[in-house]
Design an enzyme around this catalytic site. Sequence first.
Site, mmCIF file in Angstrom:
data_model
loop_
_atom_site.group_PDB
_atom_site.id
_atom_site.type_symbol
_atom_site.label_atom_id
_atom_site.label_comp_id
_atom_site.label_asym_id
_atom_site.label_seq_id
_atom_site.Cartn_x
_atom_site.Cartn_y
_atom_site.Cartn_z
ATOM 1 N N HIS A 1 38.343 45.012 20.574
ATOM 2 C CA HIS A 1 38.682 44.189 21.501
ATOM 3 C C HIS A 1 40.128 43.530 21.771
ATOM 4 O O HIS A 1 40.706 43.111 22.783
ATOM 5 C CB HIS A 1 37.781 43.047 21.453
ATOM 6 N N ASP B 1 47.790 40.315 24.027
ATOM 7 C CA ASP B 1 46.315 40.324 24.328
ATOM 8 C C ASP B 1 45.713 41.798 24.316
ATOM 9 O O ASP B 1 46.358 42.588 24.840
ATOM 10 C CB ASP B 1 46.364 39.526 25.508
HETATM 11 C C1 GDG Z 1 38.941 39.126 23.348
HETATM 12 C C2 GDG Z 1 40.371 39.653 23.611
HETATM 13 C C3 GDG Z 1 39.695 40.605 25.655
HETATM 14 C C4 GDG Z 1 37.516 30.822 29.172
HETATM 15 N N1 GDG Z 1 37.454 29.502 29.073
HETATM 16 C C5 GDG Z 1 36.314 29.310 29.823
HETATM 17 C C6 GDG Z 1 35.711 30.394 29.850
HETATM 18 N N2 GDG Z 1 36.359 31.368 29.654
HETATM 19 C C7 GDG Z 1 35.991 32.995 29.674
HETATM 20 C C8 GDG Z 1 37.017 33.686 30.608
HETATM 21 C C9 GDG Z 1 36.817 35.081 30.221
HETATM 22 C C10 GDG Z 1 36.555 34.716 28.791
HETATM 23 O O1 GDG Z 1 36.122 33.382 28.497
HETATM 24 C C11 GDG Z 1 37.898 34.799 27.690
HETATM 25 O O2 GDG Z 1 38.218 36.207 27.684
HETATM 26 P P1 GDG Z 1 39.513 36.783 27.235
HETATM 27 O O3 GDG Z 1 39.617 38.262 27.708
HETATM 28 O O4 GDG Z 1 40.654 36.049 28.335
HETATM 29 O O5 GDG Z 1 39.938 36.427 26.080
HETATM 30 P P2 GDG Z 1 39.125 36.449 24.520
HETATM 31 O O6 GDG Z 1 38.145 35.299 24.365
HETATM 32 O O7 GDG Z 1 40.584 36.333 23.327
HETATM 33 O O8 GDG Z 1 38.766 37.887 24.132
HETATM 34 C C12 GDG Z 1 40.555 39.799 24.878
HETATM 35 C C13 GDG Z 1 38.329 40.363 25.375
HETATM 36 O O9 GDG Z 1 38.179 40.123 23.983
HETATM 37 C C14 GDG Z 1 37.191 41.326 25.854
HETATM 38 O O10 GDG Z 1 37.505 42.718 25.356
HETATM 39 O O11 GDG Z 1 40.034 40.824 26.847
HETATM 40 O O12 GDG Z 1 42.088 40.426 24.757
HETATM 41 O O13 GDG Z 1 41.077 38.604 22.904
HETATM 42 O O14 GDG Z 1 35.812 35.734 30.798
HETATM 43 O O15 GDG Z 1 36.305 33.313 32.017
HETATM 44 N N3 GDG Z 1 34.337 30.541 30.284
HETATM 45 C C15 GDG Z 1 33.690 29.549 30.703
HETATM 46 N N4 GDG Z 1 34.257 28.132 30.539
HETATM 47 C C16 GDG Z 1 35.590 27.934 29.946
HETATM 48 O O16 GDG Z 1 36.053 26.757 29.709
HETATM 49 N N5 GDG Z 1 32.539 29.338 30.952
#
Ligand code: GDG
Length: 462
Positions: free
Chosen positions: A157, A350
């Site tokens: 990821h 990222d």
């Molecule tokens: C890893 C990789 C890759 C965030 N704050 C809240 C919340 N979120 C949700 C977002 C989004 C998810 O969490 C975060 O996803 P990201 O992709 O931005 O980042 P990582 O957690 O680092 O994920 C990344 C991912 O895996 C998938 O393959 O894209 O690059 O690092 O969905 O909306 N959700 C809620 N409250 C929050 O305060 N409910």
Amino acid sequence: MARVVVVSNRVAVPNRDGATRAGGLEVVLRSFLKRNQGVWFGWSGRTVAKGEEQVRELKHSGVTYITTDISRGDFQEYYNGFANRMLWPILHYRLDLVEFSSREMAGYLRGNEMFADRLQAFLEPDDVIWVHDYHLLPLAKALRERGVENKIGFFLHIPFPPPDLLTALPKHERTILSLCHYDLVGFQTDNDANNLADYLTDECRMPSRDRRTFIAGTRMMRIGVFPVGVEMAEFERLARRMAKVTAVREVVRSLADRSMIIGVDRLDYSKGIGTRMRAFEQFLTSYPRWRGSVTYLQIRRIDETVGRVNGHYGEAAWTPIRYVNRPYGRSTLAGLFRSSRAALVTPLRDGMNLVAKEYVAAQDPEDPGVLILSRFAGAAVECQAALLVNPYDQEAMAAAIDQALSMPLDERKARHSTMFKILSENDIKDWGTRFIAALTRPVPVAVPRLAASASSYLAAAE
Ligand code: GDG
């Protein structure tokens, strides 16, 4: 279709009211298992004394959750130590933050062997195993050593850097090269996939066909690109509904109709929140006409820059940066995304970044907000129509904020519809199916004899 056994360190086990915790990997895997009712195996979230680890099983909405405890000592070395102090920074290009210890590497390998033992106990011969993320790089090797011959796929990821960085990892062949025991290794972008191909070709001298199919001993390993996406239409509907609810309207009202710029991040150095705050400070300095008419809402982060900017520019009725250090529900986030004029998604590095894609999904197509996106997020490949920025260049980021806030409606609509279309074509609905199809596709090859150099390299890795 054969049973799919998904393996990840974290498992989003539903609690009594069906709720689960948030995080990129969990969001994506939950969406996959909702459609493909398989097994989800991983850590229970509990650390216990050695010898007291328990395995638990729970069925919910057709998915079987199997979780195992980890002993405190193993957890410390496997998870806190090697996975997060070593692999996470290296894979995010941050050699400056790496803290290597061979003891922790041994704990990491042991942690993976423990997972392999527990997993093997309930595997069936035609199960397809799909392993996720950097905690479990050597899991296939541990399973193969236990005689498991099932198809095993791996998806990373997070980013995968070039060989010059990978080889800074002491004994890198023990972890990185163990990827060769998978049948298919999937990445978010071509760049990541090419970096593994370069490592295997240049560093390990492994023979390959087209740099996507590698011969490792008697096995064949393929590399593929499977960018994760979001449920575009569903998220748009959710955002449309949520933009009208009281919780969201109250936030908007509290900004007294000022334009809102939003940032939502997990608290991690890879997300570049510090440099983003400084870019916003620079924006207020360089483009003073916006002072008093725009507020930046950063969800989930504490930073000393917040205090400095608010102290310097803030007025009684205007707080330039608001930060909210608590998680919001997914639906509220959707509504906030739709209510903001721009989003700042500026990680230093990222794997993908789902927030960027969710922001695009959430917009009103008739009056969309503008995505300001780091060129170093995997999402930049599909979001070329965003305002792409270099997160190390504060002046350019400040200029992008100005450009976003001044952008004419026609240009906003054009950029949004281009991205919405591309992202809808890569909706997360098909992601898992595509990966599993690629993993289970028969590959008719006669595996040639291993090149001498590669063979000695693999032997050294044992
Ligand atoms: C890893 C990789 C890759 C965030 N704050 C809240 C919340 N979120 C949700 C977002 C989004 C998810 O969490 C975060 O996803 P990201 O992709 O931005 O980042 P990582 O957690 O680092 O994920 C990344 C991912 O895996 C998938 O393959 O894209 O690059 O690092 O969905 O909306 N959700 C809620 N409250 C929050 O305060 N409910």
